[in-house]
Design a protein around this motif. Structure first.
Motif, PDB file in Angstrom:
ATOM      1  N   ARG A   1      28.169  -6.053 -51.096  1.00 20.89           N
ATOM      2  CA  ARG A   1      27.010  -5.159 -51.123  1.00 20.89           C
ATOM      3  C   ARG A   1      26.848  -4.607 -49.716  1.00 20.89           C
ATOM      4  NH1 ARG A   1      21.613  -5.731 -49.487  1.00 20.89           N
ATOM      5  NH2 ARG A   1      20.170  -4.241 -50.483  1.00 20.89           N
ATOM      6  N   ILE A   2      26.793  -3.285 -49.596  1.00 22.63           N
ATOM      7  CA  ILE A   2      26.541  -2.625 -48.317  1.00 22.63           C
ATOM      8  C   ILE A   2      25.275  -1.798 -48.491  1.00 22.63           C
ATOM      9  CG2 ILE A   2      27.427  -1.065 -46.547  1.00 22.63           C
ATOM     10  CD1 ILE A   2      30.229  -1.615 -47.619  1.00 22.63           C
ATOM     11  N   ALA A   3      24.362  -1.903 -47.543  1.00 16.44           N
ATOM     12  CA  ALA A   3      23.101  -1.176 -47.662  1.00 16.44           C
ATOM     13  C   ALA A   3      22.579  -0.796 -46.292  1.00 16.44           C
ATOM     14  CB  ALA A   3      22.065  -2.023 -48.405  1.00 16.44           C
ATOM     15  N   THR A   4      21.790   0.261 -46.251  1.00 15.39           N
ATOM     16  CA  THR A   4      21.091   0.652 -45.036  1.00 15.39           C
ATOM     17  C   THR A   4      19.739  -0.031 -45.018  1.00 15.39           C
ATOM     18  OG1 THR A   4      20.010   2.561 -46.053  1.00 15.39           O
ATOM     19  CG2 THR A   4      22.182   2.917 -45.081  1.00 15.39           C
ATOM     20  N   GLY A   5      19.035   0.109 -43.905  1.00 11.79           N
ATOM     21  CA  GLY A   5      17.695  -0.439 -43.797  1.00 11.79           C
ATOM     22  C   GLY A   5      16.717   0.353 -44.642  1.00 11.79           C
ATOM     23  N   ALA A   6      15.437   0.046 -44.479  1.00 13.24           N
ATOM     24  CA  ALA A   6      14.409   0.668 -45.301  1.00 13.24           C
ATOM     25  C   ALA A   6      14.264   2.160 -45.020  1.00 13.24           C
ATOM     26  CB  ALA A   6      13.067  -0.027 -45.085  1.00 13.24           C
ATOM     27  N   GLN A   7      14.609   2.578 -43.807  1.00 16.95           N
ATOM     28  CA  GLN A   7      14.481   3.986 -43.457  1.00 16.95           C
ATOM     29  C   GLN A   7      15.822   4.512 -43.013  1.00 16.95           C
ATOM     30  OE1 GLN A   7      11.509   5.005 -40.590  1.00 16.95           O
ATOM     31  NE2 GLN A   7      11.776   7.199 -40.869  1.00 16.95           N
ATOM     32  N   ALA A   8      16.286   5.576 -43.684  1.00 20.87           N
ATOM     33  CA  ALA A   8      17.575   6.167 -43.350  1.00 20.87           C
ATOM     34  C   ALA A   8      17.399   7.167 -42.230  1.00 20.87           C
ATOM     35  CB  ALA A   8      18.163   6.864 -44.574  1.00 20.87           C
ATOM     36  N   ARG A   9      17.986   6.828 -41.084  1.00 19.67           N
ATOM     37  CA  ARG A   9      17.972   7.741 -39.948  1.00 19.67           C
ATOM     38  C   ARG A   9      19.389   7.824 -39.421  1.00 19.67           C
ATOM     39  NH1 ARG A   9      13.473   5.348 -36.092  1.00 19.67           N
ATOM     40  NH2 ARG A   9      14.574   3.427 -36.638  1.00 19.67           N
ATOM     41  N   GLY A  10      19.586   8.610 -38.383  1.00 14.72           N
ATOM     42  CA  GLY A  10      20.925   8.701 -37.819  1.00 14.72           C
ATOM     43  C   GLY A  10      21.918   9.250 -38.822  1.00 14.72           C
ATOM     44  N   LEU A  11      23.113   8.607 -38.908  1.00 14.89           N
ATOM     45  CA  LEU A  11      24.165   9.076 -39.800  1.00 14.89           C
ATOM     46  C   LEU A  11      23.701   9.091 -41.238  1.00 14.89           C
ATOM     47  CD1 LEU A  11      27.099  10.004 -40.032  1.00 14.89           C
ATOM     48  CD2 LEU A  11      27.746   7.609 -40.345  1.00 14.89           C
ATOM     49  N   ALA A  12      22.895   8.105 -41.651  1.00 19.25           N
ATOM     50  CA  ALA A  12      22.419   8.054 -43.024  1.00 19.25           C
ATOM     51  C   ALA A  12      21.568   9.270 -43.369  1.00 19.25           C
ATOM     52  CB  ALA A  12      21.604   6.784 -43.249  1.00 19.25           C
ATOM     53  N   ALA A  13      20.973   9.920 -42.364  1.00 23.37           N
ATOM     54  CA  ALA A  13      20.143  11.097 -42.615  1.00 23.37           C
ATOM     55  C   ALA A  13      20.969  12.278 -43.094  1.00 23.37           C
ATOM     56  CB  ALA A  13      19.368  11.476 -41.353  1.00 23.37           C
TER      57      ALA A  13
END
Length: 254
Positions: free
Chosen positions: A17-29
């Motif tokens: 399982r791979i996941a981002t934190g609660a708020q997507a910022r940076g590359l996830a944005a």
């Protein structure tokens, strides 16, 4: 600087399982604007990661989009119900960041499919050369890979560190809605199985490690011979800044 994002990779036997934190910022944005979560579920194979489900939560649970990988049928079921052909090897935006950690790349060009919840695209990665980058824990030798999309609309560079099991130390993505984005590895944390929730020492660069090898047993242990992760749950934090268009060039340095 735009912000930071933490990616957490967890393993149970042969599943990940791979996941981002609660708020997507940076590359996830690039995928989620504002708050949101990104998650990938699948299996760990001798050839690396094999996603079965990729999900994006755009701000709230009622705005969740999911893509399902049907490997037997050779397609991806997108969030709107559309079915897109799936040509292996194939990944999603999270597994492609971690694939080299589980299956170190050869030096040959690599073409693959990348599926989001809305579309499937084809990309090619080419090794341009080696480059030493400055990192908070010391200089690290990297391989610089250039990625191009089949339609020519997307271009990116990835600096993979062999001494850290090919985790990307730096990324540069052009032609995004925010212009050119540059992502830098800020920290790595590994939670030991014997003591969940505790911090382990991040892997330190080993300047003399050959560019085409990894060293199981080093801090932040990488995949073993069977293609599985060692007894840790790596957590990577990246910091992102925006640059003017045209800053990403073939052979660009740190």
């Amino acid at each position: 600087m735009i912000g930071d994002v933490t990616y957490r990779c967890e393993q149970t036997v042969d599943r990940y399982r791979i996941a981002t934190g609660a708020q997507a910022r940076g590359l996830a944005a690039l995928i989620v604007h504002g708050t949101g979560k990104i998650e990938s579920l699948g299996r760990i194979t001798p050839n690396g990661l094999k996603p079965y489900e990729f999900a994006i939560e755009r701000g709230s649970a009622d705005k969740r989009e999911v893509a399902y990988f049907d490997w037997d049928a050779g397609n991806v079921v997108l969030h709107d119900g559309a079915i897109a052909p799936l040509e292996a090897p194939a990944f999603d935006p999270l597994t492609i960041l971690w694939q080299s950690y589980f299956s170190p790349p050869s030096r040959n060009d690599q073409t693959f499919s990348l599926a989001t919840t809305r579309r499937v695209s084809r990309y090619t990665l080419s090794l341009e050369g080696e480059e030493t980058l400055a990192w908070p824990r010391g200089n690290v030798l990297t391989q610089r890979w250039h990625r191009t999309s089949e339609d020519g609309k997307s271009e990116a560079w990835f600096w993979l560190a062999p001494s850290m099991h090919y985790i990307p130390v730096k990324m540069r993505i052009t032609r995004t809605s925010r212009g050119t984005l540059e992502v830098l590895l800020d920290s790595i944390r590994a939670d030991a199985t014997a003591a969940p929730g505790t911090d382990a020492e991040p892997p330190r660069p080993r300047d003399n490690t050959p560019a085409n090898t990894s060293t199981p047993g080093a801090p932040g242990q990488g995949p073993d011979a069977a293609g599985q992760c060692g007894p840790t749950a790596p957590q990577v934090t990246n910091r992102t800044r925006a640059a003017g268009e045209g800053t990403a060039q073939s052979g660009a340095t740190g």
